[in-house]
Enzyme design. Structure first.
Site, PDB file in Angstrom:
ATOM      1  N   SER A 191       0.700  -1.240   0.056  1.00  0.00           N
ATOM      2  CA  SER A 191       0.033   0.122  -0.128  1.00  0.00           C
ATOM      3  C   SER A 191       0.912   1.275  -0.096  1.00  0.00           C
ATOM      4  O   SER A 191       1.797   1.250   0.571  1.00  0.00           O
ATOM      5  CB  SER A 191      -0.710  -0.020   1.192  1.00  0.00           C
ATOM      6  OG  SER A 191      -1.959   0.878   1.181  1.00  0.00           O
ATOM      7  N   PRO A 192       0.491   2.422  -0.629  1.00  0.00           N
ATOM      8  CA  PRO A 192       1.238   3.525  -0.644  1.00  0.00           C
ATOM      9  C   PRO A 192       1.478   3.895   0.808  1.00  0.00           C
ATOM     10  O   PRO A 192       0.617   4.010   1.391  1.00  0.00           O
ATOM     11  CB  PRO A 192       0.327   4.474  -1.352  1.00  0.00           C
ATOM     12  CG  PRO A 192      -0.863   3.763  -1.990  1.00  0.00           C
ATOM     13  CD  PRO A 192      -0.757   2.470  -1.302  1.00  0.00           C
TER      14      PRO A 192
ATOM     15  N   GLN B 168       1.112   6.600  -6.436  1.00  0.00           N
ATOM     16  CA  GLN B 168      -0.013   7.270  -6.274  1.00  0.00           C
ATOM     17  C   GLN B 168       0.317   8.757  -6.506  1.00  0.00           C
ATOM     18  O   GLN B 168       1.159   9.175  -5.916  1.00  0.00           O
ATOM     19  CB  GLN B 168      -0.331   6.927  -4.904  1.00  0.00           C
ATOM     20  CG  GLN B 168      -1.900   7.363  -4.442  1.00  0.00           C
ATOM     21  CD  GLN B 168      -2.048   7.251  -3.034  1.00  0.00           C
ATOM     22  OE1 GLN B 168      -1.346   7.573  -2.306  1.00  0.00           O
ATOM     23  NE2 GLN B 168      -3.078   6.368  -2.650  1.00  0.00           N
TER      24      GLN B 168
ATOM     25  N   TYR C  31      -7.928  14.218   1.297  1.00  0.00           N
ATOM     26  CA  TYR C  31      -7.264  14.982   0.367  1.00  0.00           C
ATOM     27  C   TYR C  31      -8.148  15.536  -0.647  1.00  0.00           C
ATOM     28  O   TYR C  31      -9.282  15.496  -0.672  1.00  0.00           O
ATOM     29  CB  TYR C  31      -6.104  14.184  -0.096  1.00  0.00           C
ATOM     30  CG  TYR C  31      -5.051  13.934   1.165  1.00  0.00           C
ATOM     31  CD1 TYR C  31      -4.447  14.642   1.902  1.00  0.00           C
ATOM     32  CD2 TYR C  31      -4.827  12.591   1.339  1.00  0.00           C
ATOM     33  CE1 TYR C  31      -3.697  14.219   3.117  1.00  0.00           C
ATOM     34  CE2 TYR C  31      -4.044  12.077   2.454  1.00  0.00           C
ATOM     35  CZ  TYR C  31      -3.564  13.149   3.203  1.00  0.00           C
ATOM     36  OH  TYR C  31      -2.679  12.777   4.495  1.00  0.00           O
TER      37      TYR C  31
ATOM     38  N   ARG D 114       1.316  -1.391   7.109  1.00  0.00           N
ATOM     39  CA  ARG D 114       1.979  -1.578   8.285  1.00  0.00           C
ATOM     40  C   ARG D 114       2.702  -3.009   8.388  1.00  0.00           C
ATOM     41  O   ARG D 114       3.657  -3.109   8.814  1.00  0.00           O
ATOM     42  CB  ARG D 114       1.251  -1.103   9.615  1.00  0.00           C
ATOM     43  CG  ARG D 114       1.089   0.372   9.727  1.00  0.00           C
ATOM     44  CD  ARG D 114      -0.133   0.727  10.526  1.00  0.00           C
ATOM     45  NE  ARG D 114      -1.426   0.188  10.190  1.00  0.00           N
ATOM     46  CZ  ARG D 114      -2.413   0.319  10.802  1.00  0.00           C
ATOM     47  NH1 ARG D 114      -2.484   1.110  12.046  1.00  0.00           N
ATOM     48  NH2 ARG D 114      -3.686   0.167  10.498  1.00  0.00           N
TER      49      ARG D 114
END
Ligand code: FMN
Length: 372
Positions: free
Chosen positions: A24-25, A102, A184, A323
């Protein structure tokens, strides 16, 4: 033994992932005016040979003002492009599987401190900058009040997404993911809590994100892959919700996107999110039922059996983990061992394979690898 879903290849647009695990980014807050540094070489260099089916680089901002923090990555100038290309060229020497990036704009959440320096808004002595957003509503108490974007700001932001996409194409990425979640800019336009405009961009809150999506689709090659990370809940009354996410996902599919990653939260600081293992999975499942394109689940997925169950039960097509990969970059190797799947290792690390350790529970008969 049936091959586990986790290790079954999957086609995404014009590319194929060798398995369904996705890095994941993850923002690293280690860039210098948007440019990648030695940190990125080490961080991405070792994740590159992790065995993950897809590695997606951190939120990389399409303008300098669109960076979350002064240390965030960008793809708005030549220097950014050159430093990212250098890291990706190296990663290609140790990795055959696809690499994505991304693309993001932080909107009203820009001009903030890196997490380990406070995670709040930049103070007057920390070189803050003017932020922009659909409406002049601050992210939270104390945060900068953004400038409401006018028609030209909207046009410029779309152009910036296109220019960064062109740069990503030149660097040679296999995939672009539009960041349309986590509070965002694109998400700010989607949510009624942050978009209170009276014009067409307020009456149709998906208008701006879909214009960005169409413009990016127009310049990104069909033989690569294009996706979006979307939000499925603001976790606030009156906010964007999963039914809106379904409509949005269908629109992205119509525009020609290849996949959707379903996340949630982070639009407003006061939201209370019930974070438990796989807590966003019901959202992914709902989106998956509504679209024909691929769906990625993310959020508190850390255990190989949990990941396999998500895929085998058809709730999602891929699992993204953040993580878990920071904690254990060998996650995929160990999951493969657990499921009896053989993965190619870099030759330098070949001897770390547990099935080659004499005496290990996984050792193969005749394994005689000696210590050098
Ligand atoms: C260090 C760190 C940086 C992150 N940066 C990004 C980012 O750049 N873009 C994004 O969409 N999500 C980002 N996230 C969120 C993760 O991609 C992921 O959605 C979230 O951590 C939940 O997944 P996990 O439980 O596997 O960690 C970040 C998470 C972490 C821990």
């Amino acid at each position: 033994m049936k091959r586990p879903e986790l290790f079954t290849p999957i086609d995404l647009g014009g590319i194929t992932l060798p398995n369904r695990t996705v890095i994941s980014p993850m923002c690293q807050y280690s860039a210098d005016d948007g440019c990648f540094t030695d940190w990125h070489m080490v961080h991405l260099g070792h994740l590159a040979y992790s065995g993950a089916g897809l590695m997606i680089l951190e939120a990389t901002h399409v303008t300098r003002e669109g960076r979350i923090t002064p240390r965030c990555a960008g793809l708005y100038n030549e220097c950014n492009e050159a430093t990212i290309k250098k890291v990706i060229d190296y990663c290609r020497t140790v990795r055959k599987a696809p690499i994505g990036i991304q693309l993001a704009h932080a909107g009203r959440k820009a001009s903030s401190q890196v997490p380990w320096e406070g995670r709040e808004w930049l103070r007057p002595d920390q070189n803050p900058w003017q932020t922009v957003a659909p409406s002049p509503i601050a992210y939270g108490p104390g945060w900068h009040t953004p400038k409401e974007m006018g028609q030209k700001d909207i046009r410029d932001a779309i152009d910036a997404f296109v220019a960064s996409t062109e740069r990503a194409k030149r660097i040679g990425f296999d995939l672009v993911e539009l960041h349309s979640a986590h509070g965002y800019l694109l998400h700010q336009f989607l949510s009624p809590l942050s978009n209170q405009r009276q014009d067409a961009y307020g009456r149709e809150r998906m208008k701006f994100p879909l214009e960005v999506a169409s413009a990016v689709r127009a310049v990104w090659p069909k033989e690569r892959a294009l996706g979006a990370r979307i939000t499925a809940s603001d976790w606030m009354p009156g906010g964007f919700g999963v039914d809106d996410a379904v409509v949005y996902a269908r629109e992205l599919e119509r525009i020609g996107f290849d996949y959707i990653c379903v996340s949630s939260g982070a639009l407003v600081p006061q939201a209370r999110i019930p974070v438990t293992p796989g807590y966003q999975l019901p959202f992914a499942e709902k989106v998956k039922k509504a679209v024909r394109i691929k769906v990625q689940a993310v959020g508190m997925i850390a255990d190989p059996e949990q990941a396999e169950d998500i895929l085998a039960s058809g709730k999602a097509d891929m699992v993204a983990m953040a993580r878990a990969f920071l904690d254990n970059p060998r996650w995929v190797w160990h999951a493969a061992e657990r499921f009896g799947v053989e993965l190619p290792y870099p030759p330098q690390y070949q001897r770390s394979r547990h099935d080659l350790w004499p005496g290990s529970a996984l050792a193969r008969p005749g394994s005689t690898q000696a210590a050098a």
